[in-house]
Design a protein around this motif. Structure first.
Motif, PDB file in Angstrom:
ATOM      1  N   ALA A  32       0.843  -1.209   0.000  1.00  0.00           N
ATOM      2  CA  ALA A  32       0.000   0.000   0.000  1.00  0.00           C
ATOM      3  C   ALA A  32       0.876   1.255   0.000  1.00  0.00           C
ATOM      4  CB  ALA A  32      -0.923  -0.005   1.220  1.00  0.00           C
ATOM      5  N   SER A  33       1.967   1.207   0.766  1.00  0.00           N
ATOM      6  CA  SER A  33       2.857   2.380   0.871  1.00  0.00           C
ATOM      7  C   SER A  33       3.535   2.691  -0.454  1.00  0.00           C
ATOM      8  CB  SER A  33       3.941   2.140   1.928  1.00  0.00           C
ATOM      9  OG  SER A  33       3.348   1.957   3.187  1.00  0.00           O
ATOM     10  N   LYS A  34       3.964   1.640  -1.166  1.00  0.00           N
ATOM     11  CA  LYS A  34       4.613   1.876  -2.468  1.00  0.00           C
ATOM     12  C   LYS A  34       3.666   2.627  -3.403  1.00  0.00           C
ATOM     13  CE  LYS A  34       7.955  -1.866  -2.441  1.00  0.00           C
ATOM     14  NZ  LYS A  34       8.269  -3.245  -2.812  1.00  0.00           N
ATOM     15  N   LEU A  35       2.394   2.232  -3.372  1.00  0.00           N
ATOM     16  CA  LEU A  35       1.410   2.906  -4.236  1.00  0.00           C
ATOM     17  C   LEU A  35       1.186   4.349  -3.789  1.00  0.00           C
ATOM     18  CD1 LEU A  35      -1.138  -0.020  -4.626  1.00  0.00           C
ATOM     19  CD2 LEU A  35       0.447   0.837  -6.366  1.00  0.00           C
ATOM     20  N   ALA A  36       1.152   4.565  -2.474  1.00  0.00           N
ATOM     21  CA  ALA A  36       0.942   5.930  -1.957  1.00  0.00           C
ATOM     22  C   ALA A  36       2.133   6.827  -2.311  1.00  0.00           C
ATOM     23  CB  ALA A  36       0.740   5.892  -0.441  1.00  0.00           C
ATOM     24  N   HIS A  43      -0.380   1.936  12.086  1.00  0.00           N
ATOM     25  CA  HIS A  43      -1.431   1.456  12.976  1.00  0.00           C
ATOM     26  C   HIS A  43      -1.786   0.021  12.662  1.00  0.00           C
ATOM     27  CE1 HIS A  43      -5.381   0.357  14.332  1.00  0.00           C
ATOM     28  NE2 HIS A  43      -5.088   1.101  15.371  1.00  0.00           N
ATOM     29  N   SER A  44      -1.962  -0.782  13.701  1.00  0.00           N
ATOM     30  CA  SER A  44      -2.460  -2.150  13.507  1.00  0.00           C
ATOM     31  C   SER A  44      -2.934  -2.709  14.836  1.00  0.00           C
ATOM     32  CB  SER A  44      -1.339  -3.050  12.963  1.00  0.00           C
ATOM     33  OG  SER A  44      -1.863  -4.322  12.664  1.00  0.00           O
ATOM     34  N   VAL A  45      -3.946  -3.576  14.786  1.00  0.00           N
ATOM     35  CA  VAL A  45      -4.263  -4.378  15.973  1.00  0.00           C
ATOM     36  C   VAL A  45      -3.713  -5.793  15.801  1.00  0.00           C
ATOM     37  CG1 VAL A  45      -6.300  -3.032  16.639  1.00  0.00           C
ATOM     38  CG2 VAL A  45      -6.590  -5.035  15.152  1.00  0.00           C
ATOM     39  N   THR A  46      -3.132  -6.047  14.625  1.00  0.00           N
ATOM     40  CA  THR A  46      -2.508  -7.351  14.365  1.00  0.00           C
ATOM     41  C   THR A  46      -1.097  -7.118  13.805  1.00  0.00           C
ATOM     42  OG1 THR A  46      -3.592  -7.335  12.204  1.00  0.00           O
ATOM     43  CG2 THR A  46      -4.653  -8.630  13.938  1.00  0.00           C
ATOM     44  N   PRO A  47      -0.209  -6.514  14.618  1.00  0.00           N
ATOM     45  CA  PRO A  47       1.154  -6.257  14.133  1.00  0.00           C
ATOM     46  C   PRO A  47       1.861  -7.575  13.818  1.00  0.00           C
ATOM     47  CG  PRO A  47       1.013  -5.953  16.515  1.00  0.00           C
ATOM     48  CD  PRO A  47      -0.385  -6.166  16.039  1.00  0.00           C
ATOM     49  N   ASP A  48       2.951  -7.503  13.048  1.00  0.00           N
ATOM     50  CA  ASP A  48       3.714  -8.729  12.745  1.00  0.00           C
ATOM     51  C   ASP A  48       4.110  -9.441  14.037  1.00  0.00           C
ATOM     52  OD1 ASP A  48       3.647  -7.432  10.253  1.00  0.00           O
ATOM     53  OD2 ASP A  48       5.616  -8.194   9.684  1.00  0.00           O
ATOM     54  N   MET A  49       4.602  -8.642  14.982  1.00  0.00           N
ATOM     55  CA  MET A  49       4.989  -9.153  16.302  1.00  0.00           C
ATOM     56  C   MET A  49       4.559  -8.095  17.314  1.00  0.00           C
ATOM     57  SD  MET A  49       8.913 -10.146  15.416  1.00  0.00           S
ATOM     58  CE  MET A  49       9.153  -9.072  14.015  1.00  0.00           C
ATOM     59  N   ILE A  50       4.462  -8.493  18.609  1.00  0.00           N
ATOM     60  CA  ILE A  50       4.116  -7.473  19.612  1.00  0.00           C
ATOM     61  C   ILE A  50       5.216  -6.405  19.610  1.00  0.00           C
ATOM     62  CG2 ILE A  50       3.871  -7.041  22.084  1.00  0.00           C
ATOM     63  CD1 ILE A  50       2.080  -9.388  22.251  1.00  0.00           C
ATOM     64  N   LYS A  85       8.207  17.384   7.415  1.00  0.00           N
ATOM     65  CA  LYS A  85       7.484  17.866   6.218  1.00  0.00           C
ATOM     66  C   LYS A  85       6.789  16.742   5.462  1.00  0.00           C
ATOM     67  CE  LYS A  85      10.075  22.065   5.147  1.00  0.00           C
ATOM     68  NZ  LYS A  85      11.034  22.013   6.289  1.00  0.00           N
ATOM     69  N   THR A  86       7.302  15.519   5.603  1.00  0.00           N
ATOM     70  CA  THR A  86       6.726  14.406   4.830  1.00  0.00           C
ATOM     71  C   THR A  86       6.615  13.169   5.722  1.00  0.00           C
ATOM     72  OG1 THR A  86       7.804  15.303   2.873  1.00  0.00           O
ATOM     73  CG2 THR A  86       6.955  13.059   2.699  1.00  0.00           C
ATOM     74  N   ILE A  87       5.389  12.714   5.916  1.00  0.00           N
ATOM     75  CA  ILE A  87       5.147  11.584   6.828  1.00  0.00           C
ATOM     76  C   ILE A  87       4.310  10.515   6.123  1.00  0.00           C
ATOM     77  CG2 ILE A  87       4.021  10.910   8.996  1.00  0.00           C
ATOM     78  CD1 ILE A  87       4.823  13.515  10.217  1.00  0.00           C
ATOM     79  N   LEU A  88       4.738   9.267   6.311  1.00  0.00           N
ATOM     80  CA  LEU A  88       3.984   8.137   5.771  1.00  0.00           C
ATOM     81  C   LEU A  88       3.116   7.568   6.897  1.00  0.00           C
ATOM     82  CD1 LEU A  88       3.554   6.045   3.449  1.00  0.00           C
ATOM     83  CD2 LEU A  88       5.534   4.801   4.369  1.00  0.00           C
ATOM     84  N   VAL A  89       1.806   7.556   6.670  1.00  0.00           N
ATOM     85  CA  VAL A  89       0.861   7.021   7.666  1.00  0.00           C
ATOM     86  C   VAL A  89       0.230   5.762   7.077  1.00  0.00           C
ATOM     87  CG1 VAL A  89      -1.274   7.443   8.963  1.00  0.00           C
ATOM     88  CG2 VAL A  89       0.364   9.309   8.620  1.00  0.00           C
ATOM     89  N   ILE A  90       0.338   4.663   7.823  1.00  0.00           N
ATOM     90  CA  ILE A  90      -0.147   3.362   7.309  1.00  0.00           C
ATOM     91  C   ILE A  90      -1.110   2.752   8.321  1.00  0.00           C
ATOM     92  CG2 ILE A  90       0.590   1.049   6.569  1.00  0.00           C
ATOM     93  CD1 ILE A  90       3.504   2.397   6.551  1.00  0.00           C
ATOM     94  N   ALA A  91      -2.144   2.088   7.808  1.00  0.00           N
ATOM     95  CA  ALA A  91      -2.952   1.205   8.661  1.00  0.00           C
ATOM     96  C   ALA A  91      -2.991  -0.140   7.960  1.00  0.00           C
ATOM     97  CB  ALA A  91      -4.359   1.757   8.855  1.00  0.00           C
ATOM     98  N   PHE A 128      -1.068   6.609   3.456  1.00  0.00           N
ATOM     99  CA  PHE A 128      -1.224   8.028   3.105  1.00  0.00           C
ATOM    100  C   PHE A 128       0.139   8.698   3.194  1.00  0.00           C
ATOM    101  CE2 PHE A 128      -5.877   8.945   3.529  1.00  0.00           C
ATOM    102  CZ  PHE A 128      -6.283   7.666   3.880  1.00  0.00           C
ATOM    103  N   VAL A 129       0.452   9.539   2.216  1.00  0.00           N
ATOM    104  CA  VAL A 129       1.619  10.412   2.341  1.00  0.00           C
ATOM    105  C   VAL A 129       1.083  11.798   2.684  1.00  0.00           C
ATOM    106  CG1 VAL A 129       3.542  11.517   1.157  1.00  0.00           C
ATOM    107  CG2 VAL A 129       3.033   9.092   0.715  1.00  0.00           C
TER     108      VAL A 129
END
Ligand code: UT7
Length: 327
Positions: free
Chosen positions: A60-64, A81-88, A134-140, A166-167
């Motif tokens: 998703a980030s590559k596309l954003a 953001h995630s409630v199911t991260p890869d690991m805690i 100035k530039t932040i990547l926000v992912i869920a 989102f960028v």
């Protein structure tokens, strides 16, 4: 004019594997009619065995980033953001940052149930407004199918996997975000939770035998609270922006249940055609539902620059909130 914040790019990814309602008829006591009438869900996506939450977020980030016309070197901070991260731990933000080749950037994981994208966007927004970045990547991103109990008909039909990104960039033009509202109340913590695998109930054999590693939900009470909290949240961001619901081009509510979305839209007096619905295709993918729905409509050319959009959500915690922005 002070610093404004703009959505420079968006992207989403859903896994290829589809679970249709017929799949559930074979594993629990349910049927297509019940699922359709009670939830509006026809299909949901399931990540491949080798895919984890970060893998969905990376795509998703590559596309954003492509949409924003930026590269890894431009990103100064990653909020995940995630409630199911890869690991805690370590945080999924670090895993995504590394995989994307982003260097010298802050990494932060946030967790606010299905309201998490709104929380994560508010964090990115505030950092940029404060002049820190100035530039932040926000992912869920979420792989809810990994914590879904496929022996529990009350919950197993509801959830799917997906990610959105989102960028956010600083701009000297007007701020895209007109208002944010986030709220929560931990007295509702037991409405929706994954009891085991944290420090309260570690992943012991005993806990796993009791199936406590799977998501538990009090559906009816979550439903009631969601309708009220989402309606109030949307009204708050409208009021804060000095706008009324007739000025909204798109209402994007959390895709947890078609009946919740319809009820919220009715209370807000927002007509049916302005309410974005992807629940039939993807089910409930937690905080990612808002971003997936938004990015999909942007890609299809339905949402256009200048449109006024409300994101509104409710989720585990309990948490709830909304944001009103001009894309
Ligand atoms: O994403 C975070 C926020 N999440 C939400 O907002 C979800 C909110 N909750 C909901 O969407 C709804 O509560 C559900 C769709 C989960 C359930 O709908 P409901 O109107 O609250 O139904 P219910 O749980 O009260 O269940 C009604 C009946 C029960 O049977 P009895 O006791 O009346 O005989 C359930 O056992 O439906 C039964 N049932 C099912 N029947 C067939 C529950 N799940 C199923 C199923 N298939 N999959």
């Amino acid at each position: 004019m002070g610093i404004g914040v703009k959505i420079a790019g968006v992207g989403y990814y859903v896994p290829e594997k589809i679970l249709d309602n017929a799949y559930f008829e074979n594993i629990v006591d349910t049927n297509n009619d019940w699922i359709m009438q009670m939830t509006g869900i026809q299909e949901r996506r399931m990540a491949a065995p080798e895919q984890a939450t970060s893998d969905l977020g990376i795509l998703a980030s590559k596309l954003a980033m492509e949409d924003a016309g930026i590269s890894a070197k431009d990103i100064e901070y990653v909020v995940h953001h995630s409630v199911t991260p890869d690991m805690i731990f370590p945080g999924t933000s670090c895993l995504v940052q590394h995989a994307l080749g982003i260097k010298d950037a802050g990494t932060l994981d946030v967790q606010a149930g299905c309201t998490g994208l709104i929380y994560a966007l508010s964090v990115g927004y505030a950092y940029i407004k404060a002049g820190l970045y100035k530039t932040i990547l926000v992912i869920a991103g979420d792989c809810l199918t990994r914590i879904t109990d496929y022996e529990d008909r009350n919950t197993c039909v509801l959830f799917g996997d997906g990610a959105c990104a989102f960028v956010l960039t600083a701009t000297t033009e007007a701020d895209s975000f007109k208002s944010f509202y986030v709220d929560g109340d931990g007295s509702f913590a037991e409405l929706l939770s994954q009891p085991c695998s944290g420090s309260r109930i570690p992943a012991t054999h005993e806990a796993l035998d009791k199936r406590l590693q799977y998501l538990k939900m009090d559906g009816p009470n979550t439903f009631k609270l969601a309708v009220t909290a989402m309606t109030n949240s949307a009204n708050k961001v409208l009021k804060e922006a000095n706008m009324d619901s007739s000025q909204i081009d798109w209402l994007i509510p959390h895709q947890a249940n078609m009946r919740i979305m319809e009820s919220v839209a009715k209370k807000l007096k927002i007509s049916e055609e302005k309410v974005v619905k992807t629940i039939h295709k993807y089910g409930n993918t937690s905080a990612t539902t808002l971003g997936i729905a938004f990015a999909e409509l942007v890609k299809e050319g339905k949402i256009k620059r200048g449109d006024n959009i409300v994101f509104v959500s409710f989720g585990a915690g309990a948490t709830w909130g909304a944001t009103l922005f001009q894309y």
